[in-house]
Write an enzyme that holds these catalytic residues in place. Structure first.
Site, PDB file in Angstrom:
ATOM      1  N   THR A 385       0.921  -1.122   0.000  1.00  0.00           N
ATOM      2  CA  THR A 385       0.000   0.000   0.000  1.00  0.00           C
ATOM      3  C   THR A 385       0.962   1.172   0.000  1.00  0.00           C
ATOM      4  O   THR A 385       2.160   0.985   0.158  1.00  0.00           O
ATOM      5  CB  THR A 385      -0.857  -0.111   1.276  1.00  0.00           C
ATOM      6  OG1 THR A 385      -1.625  -1.305   1.172  1.00  0.00           O
ATOM      7  CG2 THR A 385      -1.777   1.066   1.508  1.00  0.00           C
ATOM      8  N   THR A 403      -3.812   1.732  -2.420  1.00  0.00           N
ATOM      9  CA  THR A 403      -3.263   0.373  -2.424  1.00  0.00           C
ATOM     10  C   THR A 403      -3.681  -0.434  -3.636  1.00  0.00           C
ATOM     11  O   THR A 403      -4.726  -0.182  -4.242  1.00  0.00           O
ATOM     12  CB  THR A 403      -3.720  -0.376  -1.149  1.00  0.00           C
ATOM     13  OG1 THR A 403      -3.068  -1.629  -1.083  1.00  0.00           O
ATOM     14  CG2 THR A 403      -5.221  -0.593  -1.119  1.00  0.00           C
TER      15      THR A 403
HETATM   16  N1  GLY Z   1      -5.176  -3.769   1.301  1.00  0.00           N
HETATM   17  C1  GLY Z   1      -4.800  -3.381   2.597  1.00  0.00           C
HETATM   18  C2  GLY Z   1      -5.864  -2.644   3.292  1.00  0.00           C
HETATM   19  O1  GLY Z   1      -6.697  -2.018   2.668  1.00  0.00           O
HETATM   20  O2  GLY Z   1      -5.930  -2.684   4.488  1.00  0.00           O
END
Ligand code: GLY
Length: 573
Positions: A385, A403
């Site tokens: 992310t 992310t």
């Molecule tokens: N993909 C990591 C989150 O959104 O927490």
């Protein structure tokens, strides 16, 4: 601290450099040189600052503000630049959250989280025996949610000053003319080569015959063409027309399910930020479908009645208290949090003083509590992310976390469009009790449904002191995101640290299940031993998060720091 990267060019690349060097990337007098740049880990700026995962992206954000843009212009330009120079996480094929604060006190919360396609269903990742098949939720075409980033950036335009065409131009130039890559980027491409080949149905810019090395130039012509369609046609340049058709054609080549209708229907949403006080500071963070804001609200309120500063920085006493708060907040995440448009998240109760006091009633400062003994998962380290912290000369603050989920997301590059798609479907609860790639457990609240947004941990956060801007902060790191933000802010508020120390001191993390405490390698070994003696299961990990921070000093200067753990870099003036 400045680290100069030295780049060496083979003849062809040198020629390319000479051709391109005449074109400044960000306008006359504000050159950002994509062929020779340095990483700056911390600096104090007088007026405006950016901290992000890549030096070129930070420099572009700062240059946009020097050209008259505000923090929201810079957020848009920096995010678009990251989509080019930091393809592992910077993206147009993923999603995220932006929280902003304007000098008049207005708060902004933009949710551009990916959503499940219309053909998604709660059991789509179960095999014939009812077991979760995580390979399909974590890589390949079926792993992608409908991307939200471009919708989010156009929603941010409501607060920006400059035309979008100007904000996207640096990203177009970087994609079209190329930039030299760092050692970390070269090694990351080399390490992901086989997965790109396996998952992408067409040749991509990220795979070449020989190994990548530091100083190589990455040119992304297909991505440049996509960015130009967005420049010309706005959000429709992504969600409709040629780009949308290329996404759907890619889906069809790989049995994915995102349709033209899914793309056309997607929109960003506004959300009221989570707001609470901790020791006189007002902390603002993101509401569901991110769990981040609620989690840090719970964490701070659970520790507030204890004299943390007098316990000392990362003593057994302060660390153990914070671990136990983390355990309890993550248990609530698993049971109660999901997309608020599909599931009633009891935000008021979860963050009320009475409820949180009750949660800590069984806290024992002498020994470890025990998390419920259910199907525990293994946390894979993943920082894919990315976060941008920005403040401008007027005092606008923008904190934006986006992310693709895992590194390079689904590893599917959209053929002919040149960008990676996310693997965010894995952030849903694929099967109750089955851990996702971050080891997070979920249930009904986060079950898959068409149009629903998967629960996130992203925690873009702002802090006000006496109602005035004080801190802009955020980080990648999956479920470790809220705990990393929490620990950095405790370092500032309770332990009086400067911005750089606050984000670079060793971190620790507990998320209820698996019942273990992750600690970074440089965490104090004597504290580890004492925690083990109290019953804690400790696991050492390479790195937790990559936090970007800006703190306003009492003289109005912007103390800006980028995480030591990557190529992260600051810029400003
Ligand atoms: N993909 C990591 C989150 O959104 O927490």
């Amino acid at each position: 601290m400045k680290m100069k990267l030295l780049f060496f060019f083979v003849l062809a690349q040198t020629i390319q450099f000479q051709l391109v060097a005449q074109t400044s990337i960000v306008g006359a007098g504000k050159k950002v040189d994509p062929y020779s740049y340095e990483i700056t880990k911390n600096a104090i700026y007088n007026r405006a600052a950016v901290s992000s995962a890549h030096p070129l992206a930070s420099k572009i954000g700062a240059a946009i503000m020097e050209q008259g843009g505000n923090a929201f212009d810079a957020a848009i330009a920096t995010q678009l630049a990251l989509a080019v120079v930091y393809p592992g996480a910077g993206n147009i094929g993923g999603g995220g959250f932006l929280i902003g604060h304007q000098p008049n006190g207005s708060l902004i919360g933009i949710d551009f989280r990916e959503a499940a396609p219309n053909l998604a269903n709660r059991d789509m990742y179960l095999d014939q025996n009812g077991n979760a098949d995580m390979t399909r939720s974590q890589s390949g075409h079926l792993a992608s949610g409908i991307p939200g980033t471009i919708a989010g950036l156009f929603a941010t335009m409501a607060y920006a000053k400059l035309p979008f065409s100007q904000l996207i131009q640096p990203a177009i130039d970087l994609a079209e003319k190329g930039f030299v890559i760092t050692e970390k980027q070269a090694s990351s491409f080399n390490g992901t080569r086989n997965e790109f080949l396996k998952n992408s149905s067409q040749p991509t810019a990220f795979v070449k015959e020989s190994k990548w090395k530091v100083g190589d130039t990455l040119i992304q012509k297909a991505l440049a063409a996509t960015l130009k369609r967005i420049q010309t046609n706005g959000a429709k340049g992504f969600y409709e027309g040629e780009t949308a058709q290329l996404i759907v054609a890619e889906m069809q080549r790989g049995n994915g399910i995102i349709s033209l209708e899914d793309l056309k229907k997607y929109s960003a949403k506004t959300r009221e930020p989570i707001s609470f006080n901790y020791r006189g500071y007002q902390i603002l963070s993101f509401a569901p479908p991110s769990s981040g804001g609620i989690i840090i609200n719970q964490l701070f309120k659970m520790i507030e009645k204890y004299p943390v500063a007098s316990y000392g920085f990362q003593t057994v006493k302060s660390v153990q208290l914070m671990i136990e708060a983390q355990r309890r907040a993550f248990a609530d995440r698993a049971a109660h949090m999901g997309d608020p448009d599909f599931w009633k998240v009891p935000v008021k109760t979860l963050t009320s003083d009475a409820y949180l006091a009750k949660r800590m009633q069984d806290y024992n400062p002498e020994k470890a509590s025990v998390s419920e003994n259910i199907n525990a998962g293994v946390i894979h380290e993943s920082n894919e992310t990315t976060h941008i912290s920005i403040i401008d000369a007027e005092g606008n603050m923008a904190s934006i976390t986006t992310t693709l989920n895992g590194g390079y997301g689904s590893k599917v590059v959209v053929g002919g469009a040149g960008f990676l798609l996310n693997n965010e479907m894995d952030d849903f609860s694929v099967k109750p009790g089955t851990p996702n790639m971050f080891g997070a457990i979920g249930g009904e609240a986060n079950a898959i449904a068409p149009g629903k947004r998967m629960l996130s941990s992203m925690t873009p956060t702002l802090v006000l002191k006496n109602k005035k801007p004080y801190v802009v902060i955020g980080t990648p790191g999956g479920t470790t995101i809220p705990t990393a933000v929490f620990e950095a802010l405790v370092n500032i508020i309770d332990f009086n640290m400067n911005a750089s120390d606050a984000i670079n001191k060793p971190k620790f993390h507990h998320q209820w299940l698996p019942d273990e405490v992750l600690v970074e390698k440089d965490f104090d070994a004597t504290v580890v031993k004492k925690l083990q003696a109290m019953g804690y299961n400790i696991k050492e990990v390479g790195g937790i998060g990559r936090t970007e921070i800006i703190r306003l000093l009492s003289n109005g200067k912007r103390e800006t720091a980028a995480d030591k753990r990557g190529d992260d870099s600051v810029a400003g003036f």
